[in-house]
Design an enzyme around this catalytic site. Sequence first.
Site, PDB file in Angstrom:
ATOM      1  N   GLU A   1       0.864  -1.145   0.195  1.00 44.91           N
ATOM      2  CA  GLU A   1       0.165  -0.141  -0.061  1.00 44.91           C
ATOM      3  C   GLU A   1       0.951   1.273   0.002  1.00 44.91           C
ATOM      4  O   GLU A   1       0.595   2.134   0.586  1.00 44.91           O
ATOM      5  CB  GLU A   1      -0.889  -0.044   1.316  1.00 44.91           C
ATOM      6  CG  GLU A   1      -1.676  -1.116   1.226  1.00 44.91           C
ATOM      7  CD  GLU A   1      -2.726  -1.050   2.487  1.00 44.91           C
ATOM      8  OE1 GLU A   1      -4.022  -0.914   1.873  1.00 44.91           O
ATOM      9  OE2 GLU A   1      -2.543  -1.227   3.579  1.00 44.91           O
TER      10      GLU A   1
ATOM     11  N   CYS B   1     -11.006   2.613   5.679  1.00 45.93           N
ATOM     12  CA  CYS B   1     -10.549   3.706   6.035  1.00 45.93           C
ATOM     13  C   CYS B   1     -10.605   4.960   5.205  1.00 45.93           C
ATOM     14  O   CYS B   1     -10.797   6.219   5.857  1.00 45.93           O
ATOM     15  CB  CYS B   1      -8.977   3.514   6.097  1.00 45.93           C
ATOM     16  SG  CYS B   1      -8.396   2.760   4.603  1.00 45.93           S
TER      17      CYS B   1
END
Length: 660
Positions: free
Chosen positions: A340, A424
């Site tokens: 990520e 998120c």
Amino acid sequence: MTASPSARPAKAFQPKLAFRPLPVPQVDVRGFWGDRAEAVATRTADILYERCVAARMLEQIDPDRPSPGVVIPFHSPSPDEAASAGFTGSTVTTQMFWDSDLGKTIETAAYSLYRRKNPELEKKIDAVIDMYGRLQQEDGYLSSWYQRIQPGKRWTNLRDCHELYCAGHLIEGAVAYYQATGKRKLLDIMCRYADHIASVLGPEPGKKKGYCGHEEIELALVKLARVTGEQKYMELAKYFIDQRGQQPHYFDEEARARGADPRAYHFKTYEYSQSHVPVREQDKVVGHAVRAMYLYSGMADIATEYGDDTLRVALDRLWDDLTTKNLYITGGLGPSAHNEGFTSDYDLPNETAYAETCASVGLVFWASRMLGMGPNARYADMMERALYNGSISGLSLDGSLFFYENPLESRGKHNRWKWHRCPCCPPNIGRMIASIGSYFYSLADDALAVHLYGDSTARFDIAGTPVTLVQASRYPWDGAVEITVEPQAPVEFTLHLRVPAWSSKAKLEINGETVDLEDLTSDGYAAIRRQWNKGDRVRLDLEMPIERLYANPAVRQDAGRVALSRGPLIYCVEATDNDNRLHRLTLPRTAGIEAHDEPDLLGGVVTLSATAQADAGDGWQDGLYRSEPPAKVETRLTAIPYFAWDNREPGEMLVWLRDG
Ligand SMILES: [Zn+2]
């Protein structure tokens, strides 16, 4: 709902920010950002709460209900944890950071309450806060994961399990909710928890020398210190920054303490969490992109509060590394899904770009904190790039659907979703948009800086005089900005106006008289110092050319390609506006590009169009290869702002066009 309480405790300290962002309620935002903030206040804020409920988050935090147990499938198994006795399975599950999603949801709701009263949502948030109040342990500890799902394991895996990260987001939610409603309950809960954290972790003998694998607590503690006036929270934030990456490495020791082999770490390197070396020695942006942005934001806060130039120097090195080698043209960052995050310099693949919404939001946070040291377009231009492109692309125009990844090319299968098992991004983009006013302006003792342009009204006190400043502008569609200054009485201060790097020609007039802009400008801001009288008018005309942008040849994925921009906006082509498959299009260098006002398209945008060429698909007789190149046919190409893509029927999308 009440205004922001002004009372501070007796031992208040003054934040050392040279330039402080104007608080959210002091800025009314209309126009482009008003539309976005309205969508968040009227839809997103409620949607976030409802989807947290649907994901069963409230069952996890409510001690009066049975624990839901593990309800989300694991992903990214962590081998050393999976092999350890006791907890069966990986500790890497999104469920362990549900507290953070609730924290950001509370924060989004809080900022939205300034714009639009919403007693029902406020009641629901109050109920969530009550649950946290009942959940909090006697000693102040508070984590729904470690209390309800994995009890008995607290403070055993700071590396992987987001324990302090969750605390950080709840603190940010608590600060925002207190400021918006005057209700202290969550703030008091989080102060007790922060005190508990300080009793467990810290430099003093007998305490754990730990810090969180996912940064966030640092910047949150700075906010807590600023709102409570308690220096101890600032000290704890500084400790987390200073301790990061020190030897012996805490994550090694912690793994051994729980019977795991540190070498079995799933991500192999502590670069993943920017803890490979102490922060002042870091000179490359590495690892998980959101973590990196949150760390640098916290470092910028501490650099400012402590006047720490060693941190400032490191931050400028990191800023250079990000913006000259590792940033998408959209302000997206972190190309790889694997970590990520970051890979190697100039590696910016378009179709597989991870470019998480949260990472661009994090860049906005970092840039805005760098502006606390003073107006500098080096940071503000990039903040604007990330704001108008790679961050708000993460939210549909109506405020109801989301992107996690923000690629720069799509074959039509990358579409917005209602919710994600790792949710998120939705509340992160929600809270950023709902608080956008505070990114527009910042205030020093005798100066106001205008970082962003757009229809808005700012109210502030300077040298004891209340001032209202009104911006009238169609920005980002038009570069003309008219500012009216309305002080209650004449007052002298400096007005700093950003002159964006993309504007090759800009013109400044004060009360109708042209002023030499170059004389006044340094670090990309014009500084106008004068005594301001009621009704004084400043007009800034920013030429907004359509630009062809090219990537450094070191970026292999963009070789032979061109991107289009106008003002702060990066453009893309979408299948629905174009007759040909997008990969077949070539934009000739000689093509004239026109801008069109389209008030009825995508909530009102300016599109770009040009005569282009397309590879003709005929004459191949089902063959795959031949010695003749395809014929070229003339076609019309239409581009829309990147942020607005995938708001109509699904289809292909492309930012980097073939350059002819
Ligand atoms: Zn995210």
